[in-house]
Design a protein around this motif. Structure first.
Motif, PDB file in Angstrom:
ATOM      1  N   GLN A  94       0.703  -1.329   0.133  1.00 12.68           N
ATOM      2  CA  GLN A  94       0.198  -0.076   0.039  1.00 12.68           C
ATOM      3  C   GLN A  94       0.880   1.295  -0.002  1.00 12.68           C
ATOM      4  O   GLN A  94       0.413   2.317   0.031  1.00 12.68           O
ATOM      5  CB  GLN A  94      -1.023   0.063   1.306  1.00 12.68           C
ATOM      6  N   PHE A  97       0.225   3.950  -2.980  1.00 11.58           N
ATOM      7  CA  PHE A  97      -1.125   4.155  -2.830  1.00 11.58           C
ATOM      8  C   PHE A  97      -1.132   5.297  -1.750  1.00 11.58           C
ATOM      9  O   PHE A  97      -1.806   6.563  -2.037  1.00 11.58           O
ATOM     10  CB  PHE A  97      -2.156   3.270  -2.608  1.00 11.58           C
ATOM     11  N   ARG A 132      -8.379   4.527  -8.238  1.00 10.08           N
ATOM     12  CA  ARG A 132      -7.478   4.966  -7.303  1.00 10.08           C
ATOM     13  C   ARG A 132      -7.662   6.312  -6.812  1.00 10.08           C
ATOM     14  O   ARG A 132      -7.821   6.787  -5.595  1.00 10.08           O
ATOM     15  CB  ARG A 132      -6.202   4.807  -7.697  1.00 10.08           C
ATOM     16  N   ARG A 135     -10.966   6.076  -4.888  1.00 16.26           N
ATOM     17  CA  ARG A 135     -10.355   5.613  -3.553  1.00 16.26           C
ATOM     18  C   ARG A 135      -9.811   6.631  -2.517  1.00 16.26           C
ATOM     19  O   ARG A 135     -10.105   6.957  -1.335  1.00 16.26           O
ATOM     20  CB  ARG A 135      -9.788   4.254  -3.461  1.00 16.26           C
TER      21      ARG A 135
END
Length: 335
Positions: A94, A97, A132, A135
């Motif tokens: 992660q 991200f 993405r 999110r």
């Protein structure tokens, strides 16, 4: 099929079109629109679908027109649902991200996502691409900039596939799952091939793997970016019976690894491993029923358990008889 240097492929042209004129893309590579031409992708689509350049241009122009006719607005992420054709498995790491989310927090969202009105629920939307960004906005508690366009399922699948082709970062099994979900929704094979820039044999391989390997196992393994077509095909072939399925599920349930490539290796080993033969016990008795002990035969091991009263005497007897037993064994084996 080659292309003159400097000219964009059809797919790259559409992908580049989706960003507003003059807008700089986010700095995260996973969402950035491509600056370089993708000749191989365009050529692959032409070969895969056996359609002319003119037909592909017409399809691209149709999708571009739909986006151009869309409206730009800010939406609450809570009213946006996933695509009906999910194409992503969870990331192992992660870190990238979180860095991307921090960039959105500090500099804002530059490139809008693309959504369509939900065909099933009023005042809701489905994301076509920009998962993405969606999110990140959701986790940051921000509205998300979106272009709203009217796409049917076929157009959505192709547009989503084009955007993925531009980034070229889906793993093999993610593409296979994307194809399987389009199949299940009734999307035509020619449109699946167009969306994924593949040919008929590759689509057949996607289908074969997704038919053989249950989706819950694929989800448990994850993206496995290093496990390509050949290894997934080998994995699928191993599911000839329920025993392989049970072994893989048990292995994945017990696995305490975060890396999806490592989970795939463990699952492949479990699927292809031959089950060990169950130990077989035999009572050692003579013709009158007198018991000497027990013998346990496993795949690579023989274990003798002798009655305590007979242990010393039988041990001496066995040691003296073993050389002749070995000779008899090889004589019969080689006869």
């Amino acid at each position: 099929m080659s292309k003159a240097p400097g000219k964009k492929s059809i797919l790259a042209s559409f992908a580049a079109y989706t960003a507003p004129v003059g807008a700089a893309p986010e700095k995260e590579p996973a969402v950035r629109e491509p600056a370089a031409p993708l000749a191989r992708v365009g050529a692959g689509v032409v070969g895969a679908t056996q359609r002319s350049i003119a037909e592909l241009r017409a399809e691209r122009d149709e999708l571009k027109a739909l986006v151009e006719a869309g409206t730009g607005r800010e939406l609450d992420p809570a009213v946006i649902d996933s695509s009906p054709f999910p194409d992503r498995l969870p990331d192992d790491d992660q870190t990238s991200f979180e860095a991307f989310k921090a960039l959105i927090a500090s500099e804002g969202q530059i490139v809008p996502i693309l959504v369509r009105p939900s065909p099933d629920v009023a005042d809701r939307y489905q994301v076509i691409y920009g998962h993405r960004r969606l999110r990140a906005a959701r986790e940051l508690g921000l509205n998300v900039k979106a272009t709203v366009a009217q796409f049917d399922d076929r157009e959505l699948a192709i547009a989503q596939g084009i955007e993925n082709a531009a980034r070229q970062d889906l793993s093999w099994i993610e593409k296979a799952l994307f194809a399987a979900r389009m199949d299940a929704a009734g999307v035509k094979a020619r449109d699946i091939r167009s969306a994924l820039s593949i040919d008929d044999p590759e689509l057949a391989r996607y289908r074969a793997v997704c038919r053989a390997v249950p989706e819950d196992i694929i989800q448990s393994i994850g993206r496995a970016p290093k496990a390509g077509r050949t290894r997934w095909a080998s994995f699928a072939k191993a599911f000839a019976g329920e025993t392989a399925l049970d072994r893989v599920r048990e292995t994945l349930a017990a696995a305490k690894v975060h890396d999806s490539d490592r989970r795939f290796v463990l699952a492949l080993a479990a699927a292809t491993d031959k089950p060990k033969a169950e130990p077989h016990d035999v009572a050692l008795r003579n013709s009158t029923g007198k018991t000497l002990g027990r013998a346990q035969f496993a795949r690579r091991e023989i274990k003798l358990t002798i009655d305590a009263k007979e242990a010393v005497a039988f041990s001496d007897f066995l040691q003296s008889e073993l050389p002749s037993l070995v000779e008899r064994y090889y004589a019969e084996k080689e006869a």
